[in-house]
Scaffold this motif. Structure first.
Motif, PDB file in Angstrom:
ATOM      1  N   GLY A  29      -1.518   2.018  -2.084  1.00  0.00           N
ATOM      2  CA  GLY A  29      -0.926   1.516  -0.812  1.00  0.00           C
ATOM      3  C   GLY A  29      -1.466   1.681   0.500  1.00  0.00           C
ATOM      4  O   GLY A  29      -0.790   1.520   1.358  1.00  0.00           O
ATOM      5  N   PHE A  30      -2.460   2.635   0.486  1.00  0.00           N
ATOM      6  CA  PHE A  30      -2.908   3.197   1.679  1.00  0.00           C
ATOM      7  C   PHE A  30      -4.278   3.374   1.619  1.00  0.00           C
ATOM      8  O   PHE A  30      -5.137   3.417   0.564  1.00  0.00           O
ATOM      9  CB  PHE A  30      -2.309   4.484   2.149  1.00  0.00           C
ATOM     10  N   THR A  31      -5.156   3.341   2.640  1.00  0.00           N
ATOM     11  CA  THR A  31      -6.590   3.512   2.914  1.00  0.00           C
ATOM     12  C   THR A  31      -6.962   4.936   2.322  1.00  0.00           C
ATOM     13  O   THR A  31      -6.102   6.048   2.754  1.00  0.00           O
ATOM     14  CB  THR A  31      -7.165   3.427   4.245  1.00  0.00           C
ATOM     15  N   LYS A  32      -7.956   5.256   1.895  1.00  0.00           N
ATOM     16  CA  LYS A  32      -8.244   6.648   1.065  1.00  0.00           C
ATOM     17  C   LYS A  32      -9.679   7.254   1.638  1.00  0.00           C
ATOM     18  O   LYS A  32     -10.022   8.143   1.059  1.00  0.00           O
ATOM     19  CB  LYS A  32      -8.235   6.487  -0.364  1.00  0.00           C
ATOM     20  N   PHE A  33      -9.906   6.705   2.698  1.00  0.00           N
ATOM     21  CA  PHE A  33     -11.427   7.211   3.227  1.00  0.00           C
ATOM     22  C   PHE A  33     -11.248   7.241   4.822  1.00  0.00           C
ATOM     23  O   PHE A  33     -10.406   6.391   5.403  1.00  0.00           O
ATOM     24  CB  PHE A  33     -12.738   6.280   2.869  1.00  0.00           C
ATOM     25  N   PRO A  34     -12.045   8.111   5.751  1.00  0.00           N
ATOM     26  CA  PRO A  34     -11.908   8.331   6.905  1.00  0.00           C
ATOM     27  C   PRO A  34     -12.246   6.990   7.711  1.00  0.00           C
ATOM     28  O   PRO A  34     -12.875   6.203   7.326  1.00  0.00           O
ATOM     29  CB  PRO A  34     -12.700   9.277   7.235  1.00  0.00           C
ATOM     30  N   GLY A 164     -10.384   1.843  -0.639  1.00  0.00           N
ATOM     31  CA  GLY A 164      -9.399   1.935  -1.678  1.00  0.00           C
ATOM     32  C   GLY A 164      -7.959   1.093  -1.472  1.00  0.00           C
ATOM     33  O   GLY A 164      -7.351   1.186  -2.603  1.00  0.00           O
ATOM     34  N   LEU A 165      -7.898   0.433  -0.640  1.00  0.00           N
ATOM     35  CA  LEU A 165      -6.735  -0.244  -0.356  1.00  0.00           C
ATOM     36  C   LEU A 165      -6.979  -1.677  -0.646  1.00  0.00           C
ATOM     37  O   LEU A 165      -7.445  -2.462   0.083  1.00  0.00           O
ATOM     38  CB  LEU A 165      -6.075  -0.062   1.077  1.00  0.00           C
ATOM     39  N   LYS A 166      -6.177  -2.297  -1.616  1.00  0.00           N
ATOM     40  CA  LYS A 166      -6.015  -3.538  -2.102  1.00  0.00           C
ATOM     41  C   LYS A 166      -5.248  -4.450  -1.124  1.00  0.00           C
ATOM     42  O   LYS A 166      -3.988  -4.051  -0.917  1.00  0.00           O
ATOM     43  CB  LYS A 166      -5.739  -3.997  -3.387  1.00  0.00           C
ATOM     44  N   ILE A 167      -5.643  -5.541  -0.552  1.00  0.00           N
ATOM     45  CA  ILE A 167      -4.858  -6.387   0.508  1.00  0.00           C
ATOM     46  C   ILE A 167      -4.969  -7.584   0.090  1.00  0.00           C
ATOM     47  O   ILE A 167      -6.049  -8.271  -0.259  1.00  0.00           O
ATOM     48  CB  ILE A 167      -5.506  -5.972   1.946  1.00  0.00           C
ATOM     49  N   ILE A 172       1.550  -7.403   4.799  1.00  0.00           N
ATOM     50  CA  ILE A 172       1.801  -6.863   6.070  1.00  0.00           C
ATOM     51  C   ILE A 172       1.272  -5.536   6.219  1.00  0.00           C
ATOM     52  O   ILE A 172       1.307  -4.881   5.242  1.00  0.00           O
ATOM     53  CB  ILE A 172       3.533  -6.585   6.267  1.00  0.00           C
ATOM     54  N   ILE A 173       0.588  -5.188   7.334  1.00  0.00           N
ATOM     55  CA  ILE A 173      -0.237  -4.244   7.508  1.00  0.00           C
ATOM     56  C   ILE A 173       0.052  -3.576   8.678  1.00  0.00           C
ATOM     57  O   ILE A 173       0.336  -3.930   9.699  1.00  0.00           O
ATOM     58  CB  ILE A 173      -1.750  -4.414   7.593  1.00  0.00           C
ATOM     59  N   HIS A 174       0.000  -1.895   8.617  1.00  0.00           N
ATOM     60  CA  HIS A 174       0.523  -1.010   9.727  1.00  0.00           C
ATOM     61  C   HIS A 174      -0.696  -0.277   9.786  1.00  0.00           C
ATOM     62  O   HIS A 174      -1.247   0.326   8.769  1.00  0.00           O
ATOM     63  CB  HIS A 174       1.690  -0.486   9.566  1.00  0.00           C
ATOM     64  N   ALA A 175      -1.261  -0.141  10.900  1.00  0.00           N
ATOM     65  CA  ALA A 175      -2.744   0.604  11.222  1.00  0.00           C
ATOM     66  C   ALA A 175      -2.727   1.299  12.160  1.00  0.00           C
ATOM     67  O   ALA A 175      -2.096   0.798  13.497  1.00  0.00           O
ATOM     68  CB  ALA A 175      -3.673  -0.314  10.898  1.00  0.00           C
ATOM     69  N   ALA A 180      -4.643   2.712   7.410  1.00  0.00           N
ATOM     70  CA  ALA A 180      -3.870   1.747   7.126  1.00  0.00           C
ATOM     71  C   ALA A 180      -2.939   1.653   6.165  1.00  0.00           C
ATOM     72  O   ALA A 180      -3.330   2.480   4.883  1.00  0.00           O
ATOM     73  CB  ALA A 180      -4.508   0.220   7.224  1.00  0.00           C
ATOM     74  N   VAL A 181      -1.577   1.005   5.841  1.00  0.00           N
ATOM     75  CA  VAL A 181      -0.762   0.871   4.792  1.00  0.00           C
ATOM     76  C   VAL A 181      -0.352  -0.511   4.662  1.00  0.00           C
ATOM     77  O   VAL A 181      -0.488  -1.436   5.614  1.00  0.00           O
ATOM     78  CB  VAL A 181       0.475   1.768   4.980  1.00  0.00           C
TER      79      VAL A 181
END
Length: 233
Positions: A29-34, A164-167, A172-175, A180-181
């Motif tokens: 549910g969240f990005t996994k890279f910088p 790594g975040l499936k969208i 709804i995105i918060h970043a 982002a999540v």
């Protein structure tokens, strides 16, 4: 809902609040890279995902007229807003990742997307024109690059995977500068309360750590007090 509550805190705080919503931690549910942020001073953004895919390492098989049509249709799609609460966020997967070669994001596209009332952009592609892009528009990218190479829109309104975040379209995105999540729609009702709960829980430990005679015994007491708190929905 007052969206100012959700944009007044950073994305890690939202991530913590989502743990409260789920009742447990998660590795999804969240990005996994910088990410690289175009302006770290901007407040977090929240909005509806308008998705697309691009590629820059090879020329498109479409002819110039077809490329022009898909680009204009893409802009029309990005500008279409159906949600009355949230504005749109551009979410673009660069199919060349993890080795993107051409920047779709620079002075022109930042200006166009801001003009079309998008809140910001999340992409695993490249960013350029750092000195010229609008500083009030947030772009989160994977890296900086000088050229647009053969960059072109492949498709839009499609499922994407960034860092790594499936969208999915309309998620709804918060970043912010951290990444982002995705926020489940049914989590929105309790997020403000969960945010406040997390703040109060953390404040117990932080406040104790700043006391003049702080030691391990006081840490244990504060830790026990914080972890005895129960979230009531």
């Amino acid at each position: 809902m007052n969206l100012n509550i959700l944009t007044s805190v950073d994305t890690p705080t939202i991530s913590n609040a989502l743990d409260i919503y789920r009742g447990d931690r998660s590795a999804e549910g969240f990005t996994k890279f910088p990410v690289v942020c175009s302006n770290k001073n901007l407040k977090p953004i929240i909005g509806i995902a308008k998705t697309a895919k691009i590629k820059a390492s090879i020329k498109s098989s479409l002819n110039p007229a077809e490329l022009n049509d898909i680009r204009l249709n893409y802009y029309e799609y990005m500008s279409t807003r159906k949600d009355t609460l949230f504005e749109n966020i551009c979410v673009i997967e660069d199919l060349d990742w993890p080795n993107p070669v051409g920047a779709f994001w620079g002075e022109v596209n930042v200006s166009l997307h801001k003009g079309l009332k998008l809140k910001g952009t999340l992409t695993n592609g490249l960013l350029r024109d750092l000195g010229d892009i609008d500083k009030d528009y947030m772009v989160l990218a994977s890296a900086i690059g000088p050229s647009h190479a053969y960059v072109h829109v492949v498709e839009y309104n499609t499922d994407v995977n960034l860092f790594g975040l499936k969208i999915k379209p309309n998620d709804i995105i918060h970043a912010d500068q951290h990444g982002a999540v995705v926020i489940p729609k049914d989590a929105l009702k309790i997020l403000p309360k969960a945010i406040q709960f997390m703040k109060e829980k953390e404040e117990i430990i932080i406040k104790a750590s700043k006391e003049k005679n702080f030691n391990f015994d006081k840490l244990k007491l504060a830790w026990k007090k914080a972890n005895s708190m129960i979230f009531k929905r």
